[in-house]
Design a protein around this motif. Sequence first.
Motif, short mmCIF file in Angstrom:
data_model
loop_
_atom_site.label_atom_id
_atom_site.label_comp_id
_atom_site.label_asym_id
_atom_site.label_seq_id
_atom_site.Cartn_x
_atom_site.Cartn_y
_atom_site.Cartn_z
N TYR A 32 0.82 -1.21 0.00
CA TYR A 32 0.00 0.00 0.00
C TYR A 32 0.86 1.26 0.00
N GLU A 33 0.38 2.24 -0.71
CA GLU A 33 0.89 3.59 -0.52
C GLU A 33 0.44 4.04 0.86
N MET A 34 1.30 4.75 1.57
CA MET A 34 0.98 5.26 2.90
C MET A 34 0.99 6.77 2.89
N SER A 35 0.14 7.35 3.72
CA SER A 35 0.07 8.80 3.81
C SER A 35 0.05 9.26 5.25
N TRP A 36 0.55 10.47 5.45
CA TRP A 36 0.40 11.20 6.71
C TRP A 36 -0.58 12.35 6.46
N VAL A 37 -1.50 12.49 7.40
CA VAL A 37 -2.50 13.54 7.35
C VAL A 37 -2.51 14.22 8.72
N ARG A 38 -2.70 15.52 8.75
CA ARG A 38 -2.76 16.20 10.03
C ARG A 38 -4.03 17.03 10.13
N GLN A 39 -4.42 17.30 11.35
CA GLN A 39 -5.57 18.15 11.60
C GLN A 39 -5.25 19.12 12.71
N ALA A 40 -5.23 20.38 12.36
CA ALA A 40 -4.96 21.44 13.32
C ALA A 40 -6.25 21.82 14.04
N PRO A 41 -6.14 22.41 15.20
CA PRO A 41 -7.34 22.80 15.96
C PRO A 41 -8.26 23.69 15.13
N GLY A 42 -9.52 23.31 15.03
CA GLY A 42 -10.50 24.11 14.32
C GLY A 42 -10.43 24.05 12.82
N LYS A 43 -9.58 23.17 12.30
CA LYS A 43 -9.43 23.08 10.84
C LYS A 43 -9.72 21.66 10.36
N GLY A 55 8.49 2.16 -0.67
CA GLY A 55 9.24 3.11 0.14
C GLY A 55 10.33 3.84 -0.61
N SER A 56 10.34 3.70 -1.93
CA SER A 56 11.42 4.28 -2.71
C SER A 56 11.16 5.73 -3.11
N HIS A 57 9.91 6.17 -3.00
CA HIS A 57 9.60 7.53 -3.44
C HIS A 57 8.57 8.15 -2.50
N ALA A 58 8.93 9.27 -1.93
CA ALA A 58 8.03 10.01 -1.05
C ALA A 58 7.66 11.34 -1.69
N TYR A 59 6.54 11.88 -1.33
CA TYR A 59 6.08 13.15 -1.88
C TYR A 59 5.39 13.93 -0.78
N THR A 70 9.58 11.43 4.79
CA THR A 70 8.80 10.23 5.09
C THR A 70 9.59 9.01 4.67
N SER A 71 9.57 7.99 5.51
CA SER A 71 10.27 6.75 5.20
C SER A 71 9.49 5.58 5.76
N THR A 72 9.84 4.38 5.33
CA THR A 72 9.18 3.17 5.82
C THR A 72 10.21 2.14 6.24
N VAL A 79 5.86 3.27 9.33
CA VAL A 79 6.14 4.43 8.49
C VAL A 79 6.48 5.59 9.42
N TYR A 80 7.41 6.42 8.99
CA TYR A 80 7.93 7.48 9.83
C TYR A 80 7.79 8.83 9.14
N LEU A 81 7.67 9.86 9.96
CA LEU A 81 7.66 11.22 9.45
C LEU A 81 8.67 12.01 10.28
N HIS A 82 9.79 12.34 9.65
CA HIS A 82 10.80 13.15 10.30
C HIS A 82 10.49 14.61 9.99
N MET A 83 10.37 15.41 11.01
CA MET A 83 10.00 16.80 10.82
C MET A 83 11.07 17.71 11.41
N ASN A 84 11.58 18.59 10.58
CA ASN A 84 12.59 19.56 11.01
C ASN A 84 12.05 20.98 10.86
N SER A 85 12.73 21.91 11.48
CA SER A 85 12.37 23.33 11.38
C SER A 85 10.87 23.53 11.64
N LEU A 86 10.39 22.92 12.68
CA LEU A 86 8.97 23.01 12.98
C LEU A 86 8.56 24.43 13.35
N GLN A 87 7.35 24.77 12.92
CA GLN A 87 6.80 26.10 13.16
C GLN A 87 5.45 25.97 13.86
#
Length: 118
Positions: A32-43, A55-59, A70-72, A79-87
């Motif tokens: 399966y293709e895997m996805s990360w989805v987020r939901q911010a407060p009120g959105k 796992g060879s191509h992320a977008y 993103t990696s697997t 599945v992992y989501l590495h996040m840098n420079s968070l705001q």
Amino acid sequence: EAQFVESGGGMVQPGGSLRLSCTVSGLSFGAYEMSWVRQAPGKGPEWVSGINPTGSHAYYKEGMKGRFTTSTDNDKNAVYLHMNSLQPDDTAVYYCNGVVGTGWAGAWGPGTQVTVSS
């Protein structure tokens, strides 16, 4: 039945980093293709990133490429989501799921809360 359990969230200061993990069970991980989805407060939900079944191509959503990676690990069904420079705008609950056509492979997991604040 597919299940997704996210972890790794927390509170960080702007500019900080986090690595989110998603453990998958109940489906043939790697088919399966895997996805990360987020939901911010009120959105509504916002798609963040995806990765192909091998796992060879992320977008990424525009503006996230270069900050997020993103990696697997097929051996760990994870599945992992590495996040840098968070705001502060990255503050949200983050979820993962498998992609099936225009839908999802299973019910949404509990998500993991990411809070970016000084």
